[in-house]
Design a protein around this motif. Structure first.
Motif, PDB file in Angstrom:
ATOM      1  N   SER A  80       0.843  -1.200   0.000  1.00  0.00           N
ATOM      2  CA  SER A  80       0.000   0.000   0.000  1.00  0.00           C
ATOM      3  C   SER A  80       0.877   1.249   0.000  1.00  0.00           C
ATOM      4  CB  SER A  80      -0.926   0.002   1.221  1.00  0.00           C
ATOM      5  OG  SER A  80      -0.189   0.292   2.394  1.00  0.00           O
ATOM      6  N   ARG A  81       2.194   1.047   0.179  1.00  0.00           N
ATOM      7  CA  ARG A  81       3.116   2.186   0.106  1.00  0.00           C
ATOM      8  C   ARG A  81       3.714   2.218  -1.298  1.00  0.00           C
ATOM      9  NH1 ARG A  81       7.441   1.557   2.805  1.00  0.00           N
ATOM     10  NH2 ARG A  81       7.252  -0.654   3.250  1.00  0.00           N
ATOM     11  N   PRO A  82       3.851   3.395  -1.873  1.00  0.00           N
ATOM     12  CA  PRO A  82       4.331   3.450  -3.262  1.00  0.00           C
ATOM     13  C   PRO A  82       5.701   2.804  -3.446  1.00  0.00           C
ATOM     14  CG  PRO A  82       4.232   5.649  -2.253  1.00  0.00           C
ATOM     15  CD  PRO A  82       3.521   4.720  -1.331  1.00  0.00           C
ATOM     16  N   ARG A 148      -7.776   1.290  -0.959  1.00  0.00           N
ATOM     17  CA  ARG A 148      -7.909   2.396  -1.924  1.00  0.00           C
ATOM     18  C   ARG A 148      -7.214   3.664  -1.425  1.00  0.00           C
ATOM     19  NH1 ARG A 148     -11.824   2.694  -6.020  1.00  0.00           N
ATOM     20  NH2 ARG A 148     -12.124   4.886  -5.574  1.00  0.00           N
ATOM     21  N   ARG A 149      -7.123   3.804  -0.107  1.00  0.00           N
ATOM     22  CA  ARG A 149      -6.422   4.992   0.418  1.00  0.00           C
ATOM     23  C   ARG A 149      -4.915   4.868   0.262  1.00  0.00           C
ATOM     24  NH1 ARG A 149      -6.440   6.109   5.554  1.00  0.00           N
ATOM     25  NH2 ARG A 149      -5.932   8.270   5.180  1.00  0.00           N
ATOM     26  N   GLY A 150      -4.440   3.665   0.015  1.00  0.00           N
ATOM     27  CA  GLY A 150      -3.015   3.475  -0.171  1.00  0.00           C
ATOM     28  C   GLY A 150      -2.589   3.898  -1.559  1.00  0.00           C
ATOM     29  N   ALA A 151      -1.326   3.620  -1.886  1.00  0.00           N
ATOM     30  CA  ALA A 151      -0.795   3.965  -3.206  1.00  0.00           C
ATOM     31  C   ALA A 151       0.023   2.786  -3.678  1.00  0.00           C
ATOM     32  CB  ALA A 151       0.052   5.231  -3.114  1.00  0.00           C
ATOM     33  N   SER A 152      -0.639   1.805  -4.254  1.00  0.00           N
ATOM     34  CA  SER A 152       0.060   0.570  -4.607  1.00  0.00           C
ATOM     35  C   SER A 152       0.853   0.721  -5.890  1.00  0.00           C
ATOM     36  CB  SER A 152      -0.946  -0.569  -4.775  1.00  0.00           C
ATOM     37  OG  SER A 152      -0.282  -1.691  -5.329  1.00  0.00           O
ATOM     38  N   ARG A 210      -6.046   1.684  -8.676  1.00  0.00           N
ATOM     39  CA  ARG A 210      -5.197   2.575  -9.464  1.00  0.00           C
ATOM     40  C   ARG A 210      -5.274   3.975  -8.884  1.00  0.00           C
ATOM     41  NH1 ARG A 210      -5.754   2.371 -15.755  1.00  0.00           N
ATOM     42  NH2 ARG A 210      -7.393   0.843 -15.587  1.00  0.00           N
ATOM     43  N   TRP A 211      -4.203   4.741  -9.050  1.00  0.00           N
ATOM     44  CA  TRP A 211      -4.205   6.099  -8.502  1.00  0.00           C
ATOM     45  C   TRP A 211      -3.376   7.008  -9.375  1.00  0.00           C
ATOM     46  CZ3 TRP A 211       0.737   7.646  -6.637  1.00  0.00           C
ATOM     47  CH2 TRP A 211       1.676   6.605  -6.596  1.00  0.00           C
TER      48      TRP A 211
ATOM     49  N   LYS B  65      -1.599  11.391  -1.575  1.00  0.00           N
ATOM     50  CA  LYS B  65      -1.118  10.161  -0.938  1.00  0.00           C
ATOM     51  C   LYS B  65      -0.130  10.461   0.184  1.00  0.00           C
ATOM     52  CE  LYS B  65      -3.495   7.451  -3.556  1.00  0.00           C
ATOM     53  NZ  LYS B  65      -4.659   6.742  -2.969  1.00  0.00           N
ATOM     54  N   HIS B  67      -0.421  10.692   3.257  1.00  0.00           N
ATOM     55  CA  HIS B  67      -0.563   9.873   4.471  1.00  0.00           C
ATOM     56  C   HIS B  67       0.077   8.497   4.313  1.00  0.00           C
ATOM     57  CE1 HIS B  67      -4.023   8.977   1.870  1.00  0.00           C
ATOM     58  NE2 HIS B  67      -3.828   7.749   2.287  1.00  0.00           N
ATOM     59  N   THR B  68       0.523   8.142   3.095  1.00  0.00           N
ATOM     60  CA  THR B  68       1.172   6.832   2.938  1.00  0.00           C
ATOM     61  C   THR B  68       2.661   6.897   3.305  1.00  0.00           C
ATOM     62  OG1 THR B  68       1.730   7.146   0.600  1.00  0.00           O
ATOM     63  CG2 THR B  68      -0.405   6.145   1.078  1.00  0.00           C
ATOM     64  N   ALA B  81       9.234   7.141  -5.639  1.00  0.00           N
ATOM     65  CA  ALA B  81       8.328   6.085  -6.121  1.00  0.00           C
ATOM     66  C   ALA B  81       7.044   6.722  -6.663  1.00  0.00           C
ATOM     67  CB  ALA B  81       8.008   5.099  -5.001  1.00  0.00           C
ATOM     68  N   LYS B  86       3.712   8.454 -11.285  1.00  0.00           N
ATOM     69  CA  LYS B  86       2.849   9.451 -11.919  1.00  0.00           C
ATOM     70  C   LYS B  86       3.445   9.999 -13.212  1.00  0.00           C
ATOM     71  CE  LYS B  86      -0.621  10.399 -10.852  1.00  0.00           C
ATOM     72  NZ  LYS B  86      -1.875   9.652 -11.114  1.00  0.00           N
TER      73      LYS B  86
END
Lengths: 211, 182
Positions: A80-82, A148-152, A210-211, B65, B67-68, B81, B86
């Motif tokens: 969930s972390r980029p 969905r709040r994460g950034a996979s 997706r984000w 994002k 908060h990640t 990342a 993006k």
């Protein structure tokens, strides 16, 4: 819009302090407990559960899916972390899959070949498969919503891990009801249910995460 | 300028997490030129006026994002990342659209859309010779400027399938305008 104006605007917005991890815990825990209650009310405990649990092969049909669900949850959080890496979660899950198939091989070794077919089919295979899929819906959906709040970096893989957590969690819960104790049966049908749930999670994840 | 951006930026973002909007603005302001450098290095094929749009898209993603980022972990791997993800996204989207623009002029509307009132009818007639779905995809992509992802959602096709169908339809239209109808 000038970039400087954008920055000014963003800086005025409130930060949402809730981490993805606490969001996942807050979504998964009630969904899992609700599914457990639904199973207890709708399906009921098997008879002689206490006695059955003394058999390591029965214990394994609860413990391995439970472990898989926990690992998939951890993997989903990692992804969930980029900058998260799938490589941290996958070896453990792979080893678990090997152990799961090992149970099948073990059962093939101790069961006479002429009864393999019967053991594999059992009495309740369709009910088993459908029950696990039905019980998987709530935890999988809760997990996907929280992720969905994460950034996979890998949305489909994240979705698959959510489906795996939901499917394996559902299988572990269903094992408290299911009276079929032959690994040939449960490795096959629990495994099929878990794989279907993971595949559904992958499809949903590739759209929703997706984000 | 040899500064330790890792600890500087981490301190700014940590302050931002604690509610310091000024620290947050400073963080974004310091990150923006770095992003601009990344976009410029990768984006030589793209008109310069797109570059700043992409920088802003990345800033928005960082914002959405933020908060990640786990304050206990290194900041730069997290930040880059997001930027990688993006920037790649933005180039994919624009690369496709630019490509479509060229195809538009070269194949679908060989005549300038001038005062000739028949031009639109010619286009309609050509489109009428495609199968309805292909015609709809070409219309959506070129006359209404819809993104393939949107068209796909409307026609329940994958984005990739839309691109492939569009490519084939344009090739067929190209063949038609060269007088070899099939």
């Amino acid at each position: 819009m000038r970039t400087e104006d954008l920055i000014e605007r963003l800086a005025r917005e409130e930060e949402s302090a809730v981490s993805v991890r606490s969001g996942v815990v807050a979504a998964w825990t009630p969904a899992f407990l609700a599914t457990l209650v639904i199973m207890l009310v709708g399906w009921g405990l098997r008879s002689g559960l206490g006695l059955a649990l003394a058999d390591p092969l029965v214990l394994a049909k609860i413990a391995l899916p439970m472990l898989a669900a926990a690992m998939a949850l951890a993997g989903g959080l990692e992804l969930s972390r980029p900058e998260g890496h799938a490589t941290r979660a996958l070896p453990g899950l792979g080893a678990l899959g090997v152990a799961w198939l090992g149970l099948l091989t073990l059962d093939l070794a101790i069961t006479p070949p002429e009864t393999w077919d019967e053991a594999l089919r059992g009495q309740t295979r369709l009910a088993c498969l459908l029950s696990i899929l039905a019980l998987a819906v709530l935890p999988t959906a809760a997990l996907l919503a929280a992720l969905r709040r994460g950034a996979s970096p890998r949305p489909a893989l994240s979705g698959a891990l959510a489906g795996l957590a939901g499917g394996a969690g559902a299988a572990a819960i269903y094992a408290f009801h299911c009276p079929e104790d032959a690994p040939l049966f449960y490795v096959t049908w629990y495994g099929t249910g878990i794989v279907i749930a993971s595949a559904a999670g992958a499809v949903l994840g590739s759209r929703w995460l997706r984000w | 300028m040899m500064r330790d951006t890792e600890s500087d930026w981490a301190a700014l973002l940590r302050a931002a997490k604690a509610g310091d909007g000024r620290a947050y603005a400073r963080f974004l302001r310091e990150v923006a030129p770095v992003l601009r450098g990344i976009v410029r290095a990768r984006g030589q094929a793209l008109p310069v006026h797109h570059h700043e749009d992409i920088v802003q898209e990345v800033l928005l993603a960082i914002h959405a994002k933020r908060h990640t980022w786990d304050a206990g972990r290194p900041l730069r791997p997290w930040l880059f990342a997001i930027a990688r993800h993006k920037v790649a996204d933005a180039f994919r989207a624009r690369g496709a659209r630019l490509h479509l623009d060229i195809a538009d002029r070269a194949e679908v509307l060989p005549a300038e859309p001038g005062p000739d009132p028949d031009a639109a009818r010619d286009a309609a007639r050509l489109l009428g010779r495609l199968d309805p779905r292909a015609a709809e995809i070409v219309r959506s992509a070129h006359l209404h400027d819809e993104a393939p992802a949107e068209i796909g959602r409307r026609l329940s096709m994958s984005e990739g399938a839309v691109r492939v169908a569009l490519h084939r339809a344009l090739k067929r239209l190209g063949a038609m305008t060269q007088g070899s109808p099939r």
